[in-house]
Design a protein around this motif. Structure first.
Motif, PDB file in Angstrom:
ATOM      1  N   ARG A 287       0.821  -1.217   0.000  1.00  0.00           N
ATOM      2  CA  ARG A 287       0.000   0.000   0.000  1.00  0.00           C
ATOM      3  C   ARG A 287       0.854   1.266   0.000  1.00  0.00           C
ATOM      4  NH1 ARG A 287      -2.502   0.622   5.996  1.00  0.00           N
ATOM      5  NH2 ARG A 287      -0.520   0.581   7.080  1.00  0.00           N
TER       6      ARG A 287
ATOM      7  N   PRO B 142       0.258   5.382  -3.572  1.00  0.00           N
ATOM      8  CA  PRO B 142       0.115   6.824  -3.812  1.00  0.00           C
ATOM      9  C   PRO B 142       1.077   7.349  -4.877  1.00  0.00           C
ATOM     10  CG  PRO B 142       0.086   6.368  -1.457  1.00  0.00           C
ATOM     11  CD  PRO B 142       0.476   5.083  -2.141  1.00  0.00           C
TER      12      PRO B 142
ATOM     13  N   GLU C  34      -5.021  10.578  -3.418  1.00  0.00           N
ATOM     14  CA  GLU C  34      -5.481  11.302  -2.230  1.00  0.00           C
ATOM     15  C   GLU C  34      -6.122  10.357  -1.217  1.00  0.00           C
ATOM     16  OE1 GLU C  34      -7.833  14.231  -4.361  1.00  0.00           O
ATOM     17  OE2 GLU C  34      -6.361  15.790  -3.887  1.00  0.00           O
ATOM     18  N   GLN C  35      -6.823   9.339  -1.700  1.00  0.00           N
ATOM     19  CA  GLN C  35      -7.456   8.372  -0.801  1.00  0.00           C
ATOM     20  C   GLN C  35      -6.430   7.448  -0.149  1.00  0.00           C
ATOM     21  OE1 GLN C  35     -10.450   6.301  -3.057  1.00  0.00           O
ATOM     22  NE2 GLN C  35     -11.825   8.056  -3.094  1.00  0.00           N
ATOM     23  N   LEU C  36      -5.255   7.329  -0.746  1.00  0.00           N
ATOM     24  CA  LEU C  36      -4.247   6.383  -0.263  1.00  0.00           C
ATOM     25  C   LEU C  36      -3.106   7.028   0.513  1.00  0.00           C
ATOM     26  CD1 LEU C  36      -4.015   4.435  -3.622  1.00  0.00           C
ATOM     27  CD2 LEU C  36      -5.007   3.557  -1.497  1.00  0.00           C
ATOM     28  N   VAL C  37      -2.948   8.321   0.397  1.00  0.00           N
ATOM     29  CA  VAL C  37      -1.755   8.979   0.946  1.00  0.00           C
ATOM     30  C   VAL C  37      -1.668   8.863   2.469  1.00  0.00           C
ATOM     31  CG1 VAL C  37      -2.641  11.338   1.199  1.00  0.00           C
ATOM     32  CG2 VAL C  37      -0.254  10.965   0.536  1.00  0.00           C
ATOM     33  N   HIS C  38      -2.792   8.637   3.126  1.00  0.00           N
ATOM     34  CA  HIS C  38      -2.788   8.502   4.592  1.00  0.00           C
ATOM     35  C   HIS C  38      -1.949   7.315   5.072  1.00  0.00           C
ATOM     36  CE1 HIS C  38      -5.893   5.553   3.601  1.00  0.00           C
ATOM     37  NE2 HIS C  38      -5.600   4.998   4.768  1.00  0.00           N
ATOM     38  N   VAL C  39      -1.680   6.336   4.200  1.00  0.00           N
ATOM     39  CA  VAL C  39      -0.902   5.171   4.608  1.00  0.00           C
ATOM     40  C   VAL C  39       0.584   5.491   4.755  1.00  0.00           C
ATOM     41  CG1 VAL C  39      -2.550   3.622   3.487  1.00  0.00           C
ATOM     42  CG2 VAL C  39      -0.411   4.212   2.303  1.00  0.00           C
TER      43      VAL C  39
ATOM     44  N   ASP D 123       4.973  10.075   8.198  1.00  0.00           N
ATOM     45  CA  ASP D 123       5.394  11.481   8.149  1.00  0.00           C
ATOM     46  C   ASP D 123       6.920  11.508   8.153  1.00  0.00           C
ATOM     47  OD1 ASP D 123       5.410  14.225   8.116  1.00  0.00           O
ATOM     48  OD2 ASP D 123       5.059  14.428  10.277  1.00  0.00           O
TER      49      ASP D 123
ATOM     50  N   GLY E 229       7.134  10.298   2.674  1.00  0.00           N
ATOM     51  CA  GLY E 229       5.736  10.705   2.810  1.00  0.00           C
ATOM     52  C   GLY E 229       5.538  12.185   2.505  1.00  0.00           C
ATOM     53  N   ARG E 230       6.440  13.015   2.998  1.00  0.00           N
ATOM     54  CA  ARG E 230       6.345  14.456   2.712  1.00  0.00           C
ATOM     55  C   ARG E 230       6.561  14.746   1.225  1.00  0.00           C
ATOM     56  NH1 ARG E 230       8.472  14.388   7.937  1.00  0.00           N
ATOM     57  NH2 ARG E 230      10.626  14.351   7.218  1.00  0.00           N
TER      58      ARG E 230
ATOM     59  N   ARG F 276       3.294  13.786  -0.526  1.00  0.00           N
ATOM     60  CA  ARG F 276       2.235  14.765  -0.212  1.00  0.00           C
ATOM     61  C   ARG F 276       2.480  16.092  -0.936  1.00  0.00           C
ATOM     62  NH1 ARG F 276       2.917  11.826   4.487  1.00  0.00           N
ATOM     63  NH2 ARG F 276       0.998  10.774   5.158  1.00  0.00           N
TER      64      ARG F 276
END
Length: 161
Positions: free
Chosen positions: A92, A96, A123-128, A131, A135-136, A139
């Protein structure tokens, strides 16, 4: 990272070669790795080679074809396989970036509908994503691609995934 993986080591060396300015040499080496891995080869190798080979294309249509290949091949990748390479890696976490790459190609080709569809998936997957630096980066690319779409820009972005 766990057990030695010569294909991933060769892939990393090719990517670093490209980042050092030898795009043609890197593209040739990744294409050679793609031929070695083959269409039925290890899904981690296929996804990773295709994803990085896309970034080295001179034509956005060729880039899109490689990005779509990586996105299609990720369906065969398992968390078990990624963990053998890196215990902290999960499938997963790939999604993104793969979705953003496809979105950005469609945006640059002037297809905002397809671009927005893939951007919404990212956008629906970026939460996985953690930070952390990766990840930054993803995003920031998401925001950059969304802003470029809102502006109607088809220009190449500097920090796209």
């Amino acid at each position: 990272m766990t057990a030695a993986d010569p294909t991933m080591a060769a892939l990393t060396a090719a990517v670093e070669r490209g980042r050092a300015g030898d795009r043609l040499g890197a593209r040739e080496r990744l294409a050679e790795l793609w031929r070695q891995v083959g269409p039925a080869g290890d899904p981690l190798h296929r996804v990773t080679v295709a994803h990085f080979l896309a970034d080295l294309q001179d034509d956005v249509r060729d880039e899109l074809a490689w990005d779509e290949r990586a996105l299609a091949d990720v369906a065969e990748l398992t968390d078990e396989r990624t963990a053998r390479f890196d215990p902290g890696m999960q499938v997963r976490g790939f999604l993104p970036s793969l979705q953003l790459s496809v979105a950005d190609c469609h945006r640059r080709l002037g297809d905002p509908v397809a671009a927005r569809r893939h951007l919404a998936e990212a956008e629906q997957l970026v939460h996985v994503l953690a930070d952390d630096d990766y990840g930054r980066l993803i995003r920031a690319a998401l925001t950059q691609i969304r802003d470029a779409l809102d502006e109607g820009s088809t220009d190449l972005l500097r920090a796209a995934p």
